[in-house]
Design an enzyme around this catalytic site. Structure first.
Site, mmCIF file in Angstrom:
data_model
loop_
_atom_site.group_PDB
_atom_site.id
_atom_site.type_symbol
_atom_site.label_atom_id
_atom_site.label_comp_id
_atom_site.label_asym_id
_atom_site.label_seq_id
_atom_site.Cartn_x
_atom_site.Cartn_y
_atom_site.Cartn_z
ATOM 1 N N ASN A 123 -45.803 18.435 -27.204
ATOM 2 C CA ASN A 123 -46.050 19.625 -26.400
ATOM 3 C C ASN A 123 -44.842 19.961 -25.525
ATOM 4 O OD1 ASN A 123 -48.595 19.484 -27.507
ATOM 5 N ND2 ASN A 123 -49.482 18.438 -25.742
ATOM 6 N N HIS A 140 -40.224 17.773 -28.502
ATOM 7 C CA HIS A 140 -39.774 19.147 -28.771
ATOM 8 C C HIS A 140 -39.237 19.843 -27.526
ATOM 9 C CE1 HIS A 140 -42.807 18.855 -32.291
ATOM 10 N NE2 HIS A 140 -41.608 18.493 -32.682
ATOM 11 N N CYS A 148 -27.786 26.893 -21.844
ATOM 12 C CA CYS A 148 -26.875 27.854 -22.483
ATOM 13 C C CYS A 148 -26.383 27.290 -23.802
ATOM 14 C CB CYS A 148 -25.698 28.133 -21.555
ATOM 15 S SG CYS A 148 -24.392 29.117 -22.339
ATOM 16 N N CYS A 151 -22.151 26.850 -23.252
ATOM 17 C CA CYS A 151 -21.527 25.786 -22.455
ATOM 18 C C CYS A 151 -22.463 24.627 -22.140
ATOM 19 C CB CYS A 151 -20.969 26.353 -21.148
ATOM 20 S SG CYS A 151 -22.248 26.910 -19.973
ATOM 21 N N GLY A 239 -54.969 14.425 -30.170
ATOM 22 C CA GLY A 239 -54.864 15.876 -30.145
ATOM 23 C C GLY A 239 -53.783 16.451 -31.031
ATOM 24 N N SER A 240 -53.600 15.881 -32.216
ATOM 25 C CA SER A 240 -52.599 16.424 -33.142
ATOM 26 C C SER A 240 -53.064 16.258 -34.576
ATOM 27 C CB SER A 240 -51.252 15.715 -32.963
ATOM 28 O OG SER A 240 -50.310 16.178 -33.921
#
Length: 290
Positions: A123, A140, A148, A151, A239-240
């Protein structure tokens, strides 16, 4: 120390209450574990009011034809970035206000007791962090951080919200429904005039610190998680459905090491055929009983 607030079940699939025999089986599994490796997915956060993608009847894919942004589109297309950030800007105040539910707090307590060796979450909602978990990897990434692409400079997502507001003082849009990763549904017309800031240091492209669909998790992070798994003696998936390979690979590694695997998830998963134990219950309802 557990929250007594009622769970939000709008995005939780229907399921039966925990069966006492199953509770006893999971209790036995957890009691026998000395260094438990836990992997969580969207199904642990649905009780905090955050929808998932795949749940039958209530997931995003079941309710709409919307699909999440693809990594290549975000990097390549300014209009894709404008659409993503406009939706995210509208959805952020609500998404960032979600709080951990009982399941997050239970896992935090297991860590404090020395039972939980390492937690890996798929999550990006920061709810495990808000709950106080520390022995943890966000596989993830996390929507609460932005970096960015040019940079590498990092800023907080809350800080970027202020930049959005300064650039778009008169821009307003009404949202149509919330998506799993914090954005909302807007029309192309609503998005057209939305201004997106560039990196303040180099003028580069700003991206949330999350792995978008079509992107890959870094080799360093994967290796680190494999090391934590190698130190563990059992695996709990909470929960997956484990449909995404970036998480599924660790279950395959656990199977290879002959670690016992328990699954707590409403509906089928990719692991059902080789798990030691499969429970179809709400995480927030069953985990506090252990």
């Amino acid at each position: 120390s557990l929250s007594r607030t009622s769970p939000n079940l709008a995005f939780v699939p229907a399921c039966r209450p925990p069966d006492p025999v199953e509770v006893e089986e999971l209790q036995h599994f957890v009691s026998n574990s000395k260094r438990l490796f836990v992997m969580t997915g969207a199904g642990i956060s649905t009780e905090s009011g955050i929808p998932d993608y795949r749940s039958e009847g209530v997931g995003l894919y079941a309710r709409t034809d919307r699909r999440p942004v693809q990594h290549a589109d975000f990097v390549r297309s300014a209009s894709a970035r404008q659409r993503y950030w406009a939706r995210n800007f509208v959805g952020w105040p609500q998404f960032s206000s979600h709080q951990p539910n009982t399941a997050h707090l239970v896992l935090r307590d297991w860590e404090k007791l020395g039972k939980l060796h390492w937690l890996v979450t798929q999550n990006v909602d920061a709810l495990h962090t808000k709950a106080g978990s520390q022995r943890m990897t966000e596989l993830h990434g996390c929507t609460h951080r932005v970096f960015c692409l040019g940079c590498g400079d990092q800023i907080l997502r809350s800080e970027l919200q202020e930049h959005f507001e300064a650039l778009n003082p008169t821009w307003k849009a009404e949202a149509f429904g919330v998506a799993p990763d914090g954005d909302v549904f807007l029309t192309d017309e609503q998005v057209r005039d939305f201004q997106v800031p560039a990196c303040r240091k180099c003028g580069g492209i700003l991206k949330p610190d999350v792995t978008f669909f079509g992107d890959t998790v870094s080799r360093e992070k994967v290796d680190f998680v494999h090391q934590r798994l190698a130190e563990s003696d059992s695996m709990l998936v909470a929960g997956s459905s484990m449909q995404v390979y970036s998480g599924y690979r660790f279950a395959l590694a656990a199977q290879e090491k002959k670690l016992p695997i328990a699954i707590l998830n409403i509906g089928p998963t990719r692991l059902d055929h080789f798990a030691s134990l499969k429970l179809n219950s709400r995480c927030g309802e069953l985990l506090p009983l252990i």
